[in-house]
Design an enzyme around this catalytic site. Structure first.
Site, PDB file in Angstrom:
ATOM      1  N   ASN A   9       0.823  -1.109  -0.135  1.00  0.00           N
ATOM      2  CA  ASN A   9       0.068  -0.010  -0.093  1.00  0.00           C
ATOM      3  C   ASN A   9       0.900   1.363  -0.124  1.00  0.00           C
ATOM      4  O   ASN A   9       1.417   1.509   0.909  1.00  0.00           O
ATOM      5  CB  ASN A   9      -1.004  -0.022   1.397  1.00  0.00           C
ATOM      6  N   HIS A  95      -9.530   1.196   4.605  1.00  0.00           N
ATOM      7  CA  HIS A  95      -8.239   1.376   5.320  1.00  0.00           C
ATOM      8  C   HIS A  95      -8.522   2.348   6.561  1.00  0.00           C
ATOM      9  O   HIS A  95      -9.101   3.422   6.560  1.00  0.00           O
ATOM     10  CB  HIS A  95      -7.044   2.108   4.394  1.00  0.00           C
ATOM     11  N   GLU A  97      -6.543   4.917   7.564  1.00  0.00           N
ATOM     12  CA  GLU A  97      -6.676   6.173   7.224  1.00  0.00           C
ATOM     13  C   GLU A  97      -7.857   6.898   6.665  1.00  0.00           C
ATOM     14  O   GLU A  97      -8.174   8.104   6.837  1.00  0.00           O
ATOM     15  CB  GLU A  97      -5.314   6.420   6.316  1.00  0.00           C
ATOM     16  N   SER A 213       3.545  -1.814  10.210  1.00  0.00           N
ATOM     17  CA  SER A 213       4.883  -1.777  10.462  1.00  0.00           C
ATOM     18  C   SER A 213       5.660  -3.015  10.154  1.00  0.00           C
ATOM     19  O   SER A 213       6.547  -3.500  10.806  1.00  0.00           O
ATOM     20  CB  SER A 213       5.473  -1.419  12.184  1.00  0.00           C
TER      21      SER A 213
END
Ligand code: 13P
Length: 249
Positions: A9, A95, A97, A213
């Site tokens: 992504n 997502h 965000e 991460s």
């Protein structure tokens, strides 16, 4: 055995030129890699460049969002048909965000998921809790709610291509990764919800990715878990060498 899916992504990174440069380096490194499925999700304006650069390889290209209507007066939006018309095969939906900054709700996620499936796209549905929810012991509740609402009204037959990504929001872009056990526990909750909605066979074949991460140095530990069916990688997917290292976990 579920084949793992490694998805990049890129978020709002890379111009067309930078996209072409990435693929020039990455495609030769991915050429012999058939163990896992690979998909790169660049910004909309780079999709055509990515599709052209990936053509003839087994690397797929995905979008990061879509609108649920076919067409209409929806300034700034992109439809599923527009994506498939340029051979985009995957799409990230919901997502965190987009949920956090662009008012995406469980309801709009559900509509997007439905339209992606109707159009033959492989949706990568993102779910995950924020830090306060984890600290309050609400992780399972949040995952359940997000899954139940996202799956609402969708049949098992229609959902065949569904892929889910568990992305704990506190692990995104922070360098804090969920431990493999934390990811496994969350994946089991999601798989249970998929079983409730679509049946046991479906749930057993559903791929659930981990995102947050993921880096070259933690990919092996995460990917060696049978319950983790791949990764959705942000920052570490922008560099072809780093993403290749993850791919070669
Ligand atoms: P990072 O890998 O940069 O933490 O991003 C994860 C993510 O949000 C992928 O969708």
């Amino acid at each position: 055995m579920r084949k793992k899916l490694l998805a990049a992504n890129w978020k709002m990174y890379k111009t067309q030129e930078q996209t072409a440069n990435f693929f020039r380096e990455f495609i030769p490194m991915a050429a012999a890699h058939t163990r896992d499925e690979i998909v790169i999700c660049p910004p909309f304006v780079d999709l055509q460049t990515a599709v052209n650069a990936a053509s003839g390889s087994h690397v797929a290209v995905g979008a990061q969002n879509l609108h649920w209507e076919k067409e209409g007066a929806f300034t700034g939006e992109i439809s599923a048909g527009m994506l498939t018309s340029i051979h985009v095969t995957h799409v990230i939906i919901g997502h965190s965000e987009r949920r956090q900054y662009f008012n995406e709700t469980d309801d709009t996620v559900n509509r997007k998921l439905e339209v992606a499936l109707e159009n033959g796209l492989t949706p990568i549905l993102c779910v995950g809790e924020v830090l306060e929810e984890r600290e309050a012991g609400l992780t399972e509740d949040v995952l359940r709610r997000q899954c139940v609402r996202a799956f609402n009204g969708i049949s098992a037959k229609k959902a065949a291509k569904l892929t889910v990504a568990y992305e704990p929001v506190w692990a995104i872009g922070t360098g804090k990764t969920a431990t493999p056990q934390m990811a496994v526990d969350a994946h089991l909750v999601i798989r249970h919800e998929a079983e409730e909605a679509f049946g046991e066979d479906f749930a057993q074949s559903l791929r659930i990715l981990y995102g947050g991460s993921v880096k070259p140095d933690n990919a092996s530990a995460l990917m060696s878990e049978r319950e983790i069916d791949g990764a959705l990688v942000g920052g570490a997917s922008l560099d072809p060498i780093s993403f290749t290292k993850i791919m070669n976990y």
